[in-house]
Design an enzyme around this catalytic site. Structure first.
Site, short mmCIF file in Angstrom:
data_model
loop_
_atom_site.label_atom_id
_atom_site.label_comp_id
_atom_site.label_asym_id
_atom_site.label_seq_id
_atom_site.Cartn_x
_atom_site.Cartn_y
_atom_site.Cartn_z
N SER A 187 88.49 34.95 -6.46
CA SER A 187 88.16 34.95 -7.87
C SER A 187 87.01 33.98 -8.16
CB SER A 187 89.41 34.62 -8.70
OG SER A 187 89.21 34.93 -10.06
N ASP A 264 93.84 45.30 -10.34
CA ASP A 264 93.47 43.96 -10.80
C ASP A 264 93.06 44.04 -12.27
OD1 ASP A 264 92.10 41.53 -11.33
OD2 ASP A 264 91.49 41.35 -9.24
N HIS A 297 95.58 40.92 -8.68
CA HIS A 297 94.73 39.73 -8.51
C HIS A 297 95.48 38.57 -7.86
CE1 HIS A 297 90.90 37.85 -9.65
NE2 HIS A 297 91.55 36.76 -10.00
#
Length: 319
Positions: A187, A264, A297
Site C-alpha cells: 500500500s 481490494d 487489501h
C-alpha cells in the site's frame, strides 16, 4: 571497522561499534562522524524463529530527530556468513510490528538465507501540531518522502532515512553482503518501495509490492499527503510518484512484481496500478502486474503470495 557477528547480536541489549577515523578530517566532520558512529542500537526484543532470530531494535535517528524502531529477521545462515537483505515498507497506520507478526515471510527468508528489515512508517513523538489528527497523514503515514514544508521538513524525511541512514546502519552493524539489497512493500509502503527503487537506480537489485499506491498525484491519499508535506507545486510531487518516475528511469534493468487483489476496496480509486504499467512501457523497467481474484487489501492477501515475492527477490539477490 568492526562488525558484530550474528551470534554476538543475540544476547546484547545494546550494540555499539567503534571506528578509527581517517586522518585529515576537519574538527566539525570528526564531531559529526563520532556522534553518528557512537550511536547506540538497543535491542527491544528477540525471539528464535525458523532457526534464526526475529529481533526489534531502536535507535536515535539523526535524519528524523526522534527514536525509531525497526524489525530484523536474521536467518540461520547469518550465523556463519554474510547474507543479502530485503527491506519491507509497511502501509498506513502500521509500525515495525505489522509485517513482522502477519507477513509470514520468515520461513521463505530462512530457506533462502535472506535478512529482512522492516522500519516504522513515520517519525514518532515529534510533538508537531496535527501529527496525530488523521490516519492518512502524520504519524503512521510518512509516505516515504522528504518533506519540504516548514512544519514537517525537520522530522519527516523517510526517503533519506530508508535509503541512507537505515541502510548504513544495517550495513555497518549486521552481517550483510555489501550492496546486495532489494525492497518491497504494501500500500503506502508499496509506493515507498517503488519510489526508492526508481529514484536510486541500481541501488536495489529488485522491487515488488502488494497493492501499492502507484500514482499518488491522482488519488486522494497521495494528494493529501503531497500537499501537506511538499506544498502545492506539482513538479515536486512528481519526484515521489512512481508513475512519473518510471518515465525518466535511466538505470539498469529493473524487475518489479506487483500483486493486486480484485476485491481490494481501495483498488478503483486509490491504487491505480494500471497507470504504472502503462507509464512503464518503452522503459528499462519491467512491471509484472498480477490481478488476484477475490483477494482484498489485508495481510491475508499479502501472506498468501509472500513466497512468490521472496522468490522474485532471491533471483536477483543470489545472482
Amino acid at each position: 571497522m568492526r562488525v558484530l557477528p550474528c551470534h554476538l547480536l543475540r544476547g546484547l541489549k545494546s550494540v555499539r561499534l567503534y571506528f578509527q577515523l581517517p586522518r585529515g578530517l576537519s574538527s566539525d566532520t570528526i564531531k559529526l562522524l563520532k556522534n553518528k558512529m557512537a550511536e547506540e542500537l538497543t535491542e527491544v526484543s528477540s525471539n528464535v524463529c525458523y532457526g534464526g532470530y526475529q529481533k526489534v531494535f531502536s535507535h536515535k535517528s539523526t535524519e528524523l530527530d526522534c527514536v525509531m524502531k525497526f524489525s530484523v529477521f536474521l536467518p540461520p545462515q547469518a550465523e556463519s556468513e554474510k547474507v543479502p537483505v530485503l527491506y519491507y515498507l509497511s502501509g498506513l497506520t502500521c509500525t515495525e510490528q505489522n509485517f513482522m507478526l502477519k507477513g509470514e515471510a520468515r520461513r521463505y527468508a530462512a530457506e533462502e538465507g535472506i535478512m529482512i528489515v522492516g522500519p516504522d512508517t513515520s517519525p514518532r513523538g515529534c510533538n508537531i501540531e496535527g501529527e496525530d489528527d488523521s490516519y492518512d497523514f502524520g504519524s503512521g503515514a510518512g509516505f516515504y518522502l522528504d518533506a519540504t514544508e516548514e512544519k514537517w521538513k525537520k522530522n519527516y524525511r523517510m526517503f533519506t532515512y530508508v535509503t541512507q541512514e537505515l541502510h548504513d546502519l544495517i550495513q555497518s552493524k549486521f552481517p550483510v553482503v555489501s550492496n546486495k539489497q532489494s525492497i518491497m512493500g504494501h500500500s503506502m509502503g508499496g509506493h515507498g518501495a517503488l519510489v526508492c527503487a526508481l529514484k536510486k537506480p541500481g541501488f536495489y537489485r529488485s522491487a515488488s509490492a502488494f497493492s501499492p499506491i502507484c500514482n499518488p498525484m491522482k488519488c486522494p491519499w497521495g494528494q493529501k499527503a503531497f500537499t501537506g508535506y511538499l506544498g502545492p507545486n506539482q513538479g515536486a510531487w512528481k519526484e515521489y510518484d512512481a508513475s512519473e518516475l518510471v518515465k525518466k528511469y535511466s538505470g539498469p534493468p529493473l524487475d518489479i512484481l506487483i500483486d493486486q487483489g480484485t476485491a481490494d476496496e481501495f483498488y478503483p480509486h486509490q491504487l491505480l496500478p494500471d497507470n504504472l504499467v502503462e507509464a512503464s512501457k518503452s522503459t528499462n523497467v519491467k512491471v509484472t502486474l498480477r490481478m488476484q481474484e477475490d483477494y482484498d487489501h489485508s495481510y491475508y492477501f499479502i501472506s498468501t503470495f509472500m513466497g512468490d515475492h521472496v522468490k522474485h527477490h532471491t533471483k536477483y539477490l543470489k545472482a
